[in-house]
Design a protein around this motif. Sequence first.
Motif, PDB file in Angstrom:
ATOM      1  N   SER A 476       0.826  -1.209   0.000  1.00  0.00           N
ATOM      2  CA  SER A 476       0.000   0.000   0.000  1.00  0.00           C
ATOM      3  C   SER A 476       0.861   1.261   0.000  1.00  0.00           C
ATOM      4  O   SER A 476       0.583   2.229  -0.723  1.00  0.00           O
ATOM      5  N   LEU A 480       1.354   4.197  -2.892  1.00  0.00           N
ATOM      6  CA  LEU A 480       1.201   5.622  -2.555  1.00  0.00           C
ATOM      7  C   LEU A 480       2.435   6.404  -2.994  1.00  0.00           C
ATOM      8  O   LEU A 480       2.322   7.517  -3.515  1.00  0.00           O
ATOM      9  N   THR A 483       2.412   6.865  -6.749  1.00  0.00           N
ATOM     10  CA  THR A 483       1.408   7.878  -7.112  1.00  0.00           C
ATOM     11  C   THR A 483       1.922   9.278  -6.817  1.00  0.00           C
ATOM     12  O   THR A 483       1.783  10.200  -7.635  1.00  0.00           O
ATOM     13  N   ARG A 511      -5.661   9.019  -3.256  1.00  0.00           N
ATOM     14  CA  ARG A 511      -4.301   8.668  -2.838  1.00  0.00           C
ATOM     15  C   ARG A 511      -3.492   9.906  -2.431  1.00  0.00           C
ATOM     16  O   ARG A 511      -2.732   9.870  -1.459  1.00  0.00           O
TER      17      ARG A 511
END
Length: 546
Positions: A476, A480, A483, A511
Amino acid sequence: MTTLEDLLKIPRFSDLKLLTNPRNADTIVESIEISETPDVANFIPKKIFLLTTAMVYKNNQKELITLIDSLKEQEAAGIGIKVGRFIETIDPAIIDYANQIDFPIVLVPSTQPLGALLHQLLNYLWDTKTEQLSYALDIQKRFSDLLIHDVSIARFIADFGKMINTPVILLSPYRKVIAHSKHFTQTSKPAEYYVEQLVNKYDNWNEDSHASFMIKDLNQESLQIAGFSVTVNSYFPHYLLILNPQQVPYPMSEFAVEQACLVLSFMLYKNQKVQESLDFLKSDFLAQLIEYQQTPHQSRRDWLDLGTNYGLKKSTQYQVVYAVCSQTTTTATKIKYQQEESDVAFQWLLETLPPRIKHISIFKVKNTNHLAILIQSKVDDLENILTELSLELSKKLPITLTFALGNLYESVEQIANSFIEAKTAYEEMLTMTNGSLTHRYHPKGMKSLFEKMSLEDIHYFCETTLKELAYPVEDSFIELRKTLQCYLSFQCEISKTAKEMYLHRNTIKYRIDHCAKLLGKSIQDPTNSLNLRLALELSERSNQHQ
């Protein structure tokens, strides 16, 4: 230790007459010689009392001045001139000159054979020295017994004071009373009272290895104190003070005191080495903690449990202060001096900081002469306290402590951050000229990071800027980070980021909002945006070099 005055007071030498000022007769006599040679001063040791008939000066006594000058330069105890054989009387001009240079002249009557006088004087000196040596050896045996039984320094000082029947005080290099004899328990003033008087009256009293001082006792009468250096370190000795040394029972000799100083040196040295081994373990622990916490992807450790023996406590306030002794042009090249200076400062902080700041632990920084103070409580006036301590120490010793402060953190896992900040603040102090004793860390900008790209600084900057996104291991956080990196590369435009990543724009917005919440800052802010882009780049490069 026998003086010329002592010899002249003995009944069997009552026919010897001191011709010069009596105050000049306090010279120490270690041996006696007979000579008629004008250049005898070139062949005798110091503290000799010379006997002569002055045969070569019978026609010109003024040439005695040259002999007296040479004896004075050699630190002779005096000269005894026999009259009635070659010289009937000693010229008053010679006596006047001797008084001017404080050199004693003794008249030896014609009835006194110099050979017999020499024998009598030497017998007295030898008997006295034998008695002193016997007494000193007896004390040495008692000292050896104390050492064998591994008594404490406090017990040793108490026993030594009892042996010589006079008050004794042992001081640290910065003049703190370490131990004292039992005599002070029977007075209304503690040992510190006399030490304070001594320090106030004699600013540079610690410069002499053996000195005598006069202060006031409880009745405001003169009190004599003898001071002796106890050498453990080369530059910062301890001190042994003996009050009323003139009342020490005969034949207490200087040799016996020197034996006490020698034993104390050994005891203090032994204690110092034991403490150094403990300090080394403590320093090693700090080095491991800093290194481990600055290395990414490490499993969590229970530092509180590991550091229990080193003073770590559970807290929500952790702050590191970096302490260093400032160097002068004279001491900058003296490695031994710097080491001893740091050891004295370390001991000083151990004794003076805990009463003023709760929950602290002081470490020697490995492979340096620097110190690290870990504060585990919030202190509002920290800089004032540290400044006061530095000024107090500088009044006692030629040591100036400077302090560099890291920021306050809430968890034990962030101690390394505060340490790096404190060390960085110290490095900044080296370039400052304002003479301040304390300096706080101020966050670095990108410019300084480019100027000094140490791995330590890179990790610190990346982790404080990106937090969990600096070196992510969870999927995760990895997504992130990708992004955020893409979003910043497209100048914070959501649509272009979504197109590049083949994601819906709402997903990108979610995000980015999550990133902003995680980082605790606005991503669109120009300064934050630049720092984030730099941290992303630096963390990626540094991770490749792991």
